[in-house]
Design an enzyme around this catalytic site. Structure first.
Site, short mmCIF file in Angstrom:
data_model
loop_
_atom_site.label_atom_id
_atom_site.label_comp_id
_atom_site.label_asym_id
_atom_site.label_seq_id
_atom_site.Cartn_x
_atom_site.Cartn_y
_atom_site.Cartn_z
N LEU A 49 36.20 41.42 35.41
CA LEU A 49 37.19 42.04 36.29
C LEU A 49 37.50 43.45 35.80
CD1 LEU A 49 39.84 39.17 36.74
CD2 LEU A 49 37.90 39.72 38.22
N ASP A 50 37.88 44.33 36.72
CA ASP A 50 38.32 45.66 36.33
C ASP A 50 39.54 45.54 35.42
OD1 ASP A 50 36.44 46.55 38.15
OD2 ASP A 50 37.92 46.86 39.74
N LYS A 51 39.81 46.57 34.65
CA LYS A 51 40.96 46.58 33.75
C LYS A 51 42.25 46.24 34.48
CE LYS A 51 43.67 49.68 30.80
NZ LYS A 51 43.78 51.06 30.25
#
Length: 390
Positions: free
Chosen positions: A192-194
């Site tokens: 997942l993105d940050k």
């Protein structure tokens, strides 16, 4: 750890199969490839590992036929084993001496690496930063010998990268598993993105990672489409999560959608430039398909939606929803927040994108696993009766 070689202190993960009458006469190779689903490349890895393939406690070639009641044991790949030499691990002109961070022998040249006994550098896990556990304690949703599923908070990086060596979810998982200071596999499958929160699946050995990827690839062959017969929210959400392998995202986006409650964005994506982190829709990009369902229009002019994706490209949902004119609330790269001054941007909403529910098969037992991560506070309007399904 000093003086102890990694493979001597790490308990291996062993798969154990008792051969049944219906599989009698099959070779080890036939059984592992057809029944278990291993690839020929994986079999080669097992063959050249100490105790990689044992039949009734003895090492055997993969072309050996088996009999009923035989016991087949396979040692999975967990790291801490000989790896290919990395030219970057050696000083110029040296064939055996490891790089040194500060000129002293036996010290690491790069964050997250340590010398092995043969002079190479091996990737290890470092202890997570103290502030990480204080602010974002590790939340485990599921765990077995091959898998760990965690609930990632928004603002935490999934795995180590330049500038993030000890402040990632992977470091926390490695610490939980007792793997700090060890070279072992802790692989994110579907990162997942940050700023995206929710479900992150970790494979704890190489073969598990490969099997999960195979499941996802097989699912992509069964192209998803909305069923016109499903009109109420519960039916649609159930349909979106009916596949063998899936991940369902919940997002809050800007604007209302009118009467249309379902939609699909089918646009290839690529990086804006080689140096950029920003993704754009482009005909020369990689295939990407996002299906969305409008759960509710909210009084503040935003909408709560559910998304299911194919391919899983970087920033896929964020880019695709921005293309529809409904960017995700809090998106500082593709939404109106991108235009805010830095000082004002700091007080804005978090990215309202959450990996809410996931389903897959345990790679070696075949058991169906359904996971759900608690919804964040911004997901108001999500039907309570659809929560807690797993």
């Amino acid at each position: 750890m000093k003086g102890a070689y990694l493979s001597e202190i790490i308990k291996p993960r062993i798969l154990r199969f008792e051969i049944e009458e219906e599989d009698a006469g099959k070779t080890i190779k036939e059984y592992l490839m057809r029944k278990v689903g291993f690839s020929s490349k994986q079999l080669s890895r097992f063959k050249y590992r100490k105790d990689g393939i044992l039949l009734n406690g003895e090492k055997r070639y993969v072309n050996v036929p088996m009999q009923a009641e035989d016991v087949l044991e396979i040692r999975l790949t967990q790291g801490g084993e000989p790896a290919e030499r990395d030219p970057g691990d050696m000083r110029p002109g040296s064939a055996s001496e490891p790089l040194s961070r500060d000129g002293r022998d036996g010290c690491d040249a790069r964050e997250g690496y340590m010398p092995a006994r043969d002079g190479r550098l091996q990737k290890i896990w470092v202890r997570p930063a103290d502030w990480l556990a204080e602010k974002y304690p590790l939340s485990i949703l599921y765990e077995d010998q091959d898998l760990l599923v965690a609930d990632k908070p928004s603002g935490v990086v999934c795995h180590p990268s330049p500038g993030h060596f000890d402040d990632t979810l992977s470091n926390q998982v490695a610490e939980h598993l007792g793997r700090i200071g060890r070279e072992l596999d802790v692989r994110v499958t579907g990162r997942l993105d940050k700023d995206t929160s929710g479900i992150v699946v970790f494979a704890l050995n190489t073969e598990t990672a490969a099997q999960l990827i195979k499941q996802r690839q097989s699912q992509m062959e069964e192209r998803f489409s909305f069923d016109p017969g499903h009109t109420n929210t519960m039916d649609v959400l159930e349909h979106m999560t009916s596949a063998e392998n899936f991940k369902l995202y919940i997002a809050r986006v800007r604007g209302h959608f009118g009467s249309a409650r379902t939609g699909t964005v089918d646009r290839p994506l690529r990086r804006e430039s080689r140096e950029s982190f920003r993704m754009i829709a482009a005909d020369d990009g990689k295939s990407a398909r996002t299906h969305y369902f409008v759960i509710a229009g909210l009084p503040d002019g935003t909408s709560l939606i559910a998304c299911r994706i194919e391919h899983g490209r970087t920033h896929q949902i964020r880019v695709h929803m921005a293309l529809t004119g409904h960017p995700i609330v809090g998106d500082r790269m593709y939404g109106p927040e991108a235009q805010l001054p830095v000082e004002e941007d700091k007080i804005q909403n978090p990215l309202m994108l959450h990996a809410f529910r996931a389903g897959f098969r345990q790679p070696f037992t075949g058991r169906r696993i359904l996971i759900e991560a608690p919804l964040p506070s911004w997901a108001e309007g999500f039907p309570a009766e659809s929560q807690g399904k797993p």
